[in-house]
Design a protein around this motif. Structure first.
Motif, PDB file in Angstrom:
ATOM      1  N   VAL A 191       1.073   2.938   8.335  1.00  0.00           N
ATOM      2  CA  VAL A 191       0.436   4.216   8.661  1.00  0.00           C
ATOM      3  C   VAL A 191       0.976   4.956   9.992  1.00  0.00           C
ATOM      4  CG1 VAL A 191      -1.829   5.064   8.671  1.00  0.00           C
ATOM      5  CG2 VAL A 191      -1.528   2.937   7.477  1.00  0.00           C
ATOM      6  N   HIS A 202       0.772  -1.077   0.104  1.00  0.00           N
ATOM      7  CA  HIS A 202      -0.109  -0.183  -0.085  1.00  0.00           C
ATOM      8  C   HIS A 202       0.801   1.273   0.139  1.00  0.00           C
ATOM      9  CE1 HIS A 202      -3.472  -2.445   0.909  1.00  0.00           C
ATOM     10  NE2 HIS A 202      -2.847  -3.114   2.044  1.00  0.00           N
ATOM     11  N   THR A 251       0.403   9.767   0.831  1.00  0.00           N
ATOM     12  CA  THR A 251       0.464   8.634   0.524  1.00  0.00           C
ATOM     13  C   THR A 251       1.692   8.797  -0.512  1.00  0.00           C
ATOM     14  OG1 THR A 251      -1.624   8.155   0.976  1.00  0.00           O
ATOM     15  CG2 THR A 251      -0.409   6.469  -0.534  1.00  0.00           C
ATOM     16  N   ARG A 277       1.853   5.735   4.320  1.00  0.00           N
ATOM     17  CA  ARG A 277       0.748   6.970   4.509  1.00  0.00           C
ATOM     18  C   ARG A 277       1.019   7.460   5.718  1.00  0.00           C
ATOM     19  NH1 ARG A 277      -4.667   4.104   5.275  1.00  0.00           N
ATOM     20  NH2 ARG A 277      -5.321   6.317   5.498  1.00  0.00           N
ATOM     21  N   THR A 306      -1.720  14.675   5.220  1.00  0.00           N
ATOM     22  CA  THR A 306      -2.017  13.729   4.640  1.00  0.00           C
ATOM     23  C   THR A 306      -1.237  13.318   3.449  1.00  0.00           C
ATOM     24  OG1 THR A 306      -4.336  13.957   5.424  1.00  0.00           O
ATOM     25  CG2 THR A 306      -3.995  12.404   3.853  1.00  0.00           C
ATOM     26  N   ILE A 320      -1.151  10.193   8.348  1.00  0.00           N
ATOM     27  CA  ILE A 320      -2.546  11.011   8.378  1.00  0.00           C
ATOM     28  C   ILE A 320      -2.413  11.734   9.537  1.00  0.00           C
ATOM     29  CG2 ILE A 320      -3.420   8.602   7.615  1.00  0.00           C
ATOM     30  CD1 ILE A 320      -3.971   7.947  10.531  1.00  0.00           C
TER      31      ILE A 320
END
Length: 305
Positions: free
Chosen positions: A135, A41, A52, A44, A50, A46
């Motif tokens: 994340v 993925h 990615t 990321r 934000t 957050i």
């Protein structure tokens, strides 16, 4: 420049993402669920920001090869293993390995393995945590990283890295006294974690009900720092207390959370190190001695459980 980040957790994930998004050639070394998440993925960010991004990730440093800078973002008790496992393939003649751990122990661990000419003691300040593998929840803070060389000389690699940090929006300074920077953070972080873990109390309670004990632990730490050569202002304790008073009163340090939850902690590099560091320079640390003894027993019980 080419940068390798060892550990894509709360610290390595944030700084690696910032440098990568600013155009630096960043590769991550990770394992297990984190490595799988990065491959599947990407990485990321957050929370306050934000983001990615694709994150080249591996558990085999040989596939990366020599780099200009290595950010070593493991827990302190993992530094030696990470250095022996990954650094041989990442090191070139001028490579700098930047530490990010709390305490003053990590640079000395690395010195024995790669030589002090390659060690760049670093001080990072960012409020982040792992939301899940791959994340990172960015909660704020100064978002800074200050690095220097062992003897505070400015090398071409260090100068280029500082420029890269500026371009990535990471606050930094061209410090000429990295050891004072390290000890300044120790005074901020270690007493909070130590007293907080001892009393199972968040910051707000330390600043109210437990302030005398908190101040004593901090004052002893500052005395040890000065005896080790840190150039600290006379009011460093009160200035630090004033700074933390502006933080979330429910906050705790990662060390405190780890040791109270029974997880492997950085005890040995944080409050566990203060008594011996005091003994080295003839500074008595009775408050830290007691806290270290109590928390050290808790650490031993967790390891045996």
């Amino acid at each position: 420049m080419r940068i390798a980040v060892i550990g894509a957790g709360a610290i390595g994930g944030f700084y690696g993402a910032a440098l990568s998004s600013a155009g630096q050639d960043v590769s991550f070394i990770a394992r297990g669920a984190t490595l799988e998440a990065l491959r599947t993925h990407g990485l990321r960010i957050i929370g306050e920001q934000t983001l990615t991004l694709e994150a080249p990730a591996t558990d085999d440093a040989a596939t990366i090869g020599p780099v200009d800078v290595v950010l070593i973002c493991t827990k302190t008790f993992q530094v030696a293993d990470a250095a022996h496992t990954y650094l041989p393939a990442l090191m070139g003649p001028d490579t700098l390995v930047v530490t990010t751990q709390n305490g003053v122990q990590a640079p000395f661990v690395l010195e024995k393995i790669i030589g002090r000419e390659h060690v760049a003691p670093g001080v990072c300040r960012v409020w982040s945590k792992i939301a899940e593998p791959g994340v990172i929840d960015l909660m704020g803070g100064p978002k800074s990283l200050v690095a220097g060389t062992w003897d505070d000389a400015v090398t071409p690699v260090l100068s280029a890295f500082r420029t890269a940090l500026h371009e990535a929006g990471i606050a930094t300074t061209d410090t000429t006294d990295i050891w004072t920077e390290l000890w300044t953070k120790v005074i901020h972080v270690v007493p909070q974690g130590a007293v907080g873990a001892l009393l199972d109390a968040p910051l707000g309670q330390l600043l109210e009900r437990h302030l005398p004990l908190y101040r004593r632990a901090m004052t002893e730490t500052a005395d040890v720092a000065r005896a080790h050569g840190a150039h600290l202002p006379d009011d460093v304790v009160e200035t630090t207390l004033g700074f933390v008073a502006g933080q979330d009163p429910t906050s705790t340090t990662s060390f405190q959370r780890d040791i109270t939850a029974g997880r492997p902690s950085e005890f040995a590099a944080q409050v566990g190190a203060i008594p011996a560091l005091g003994d080295e320079v003839g500074v008595d640390t009775p408050v830290n001695d007691v806290i270290a003894e109590v928390l050290g027993l808790a650490e031993e019980r967790h390891r045996r459980a």
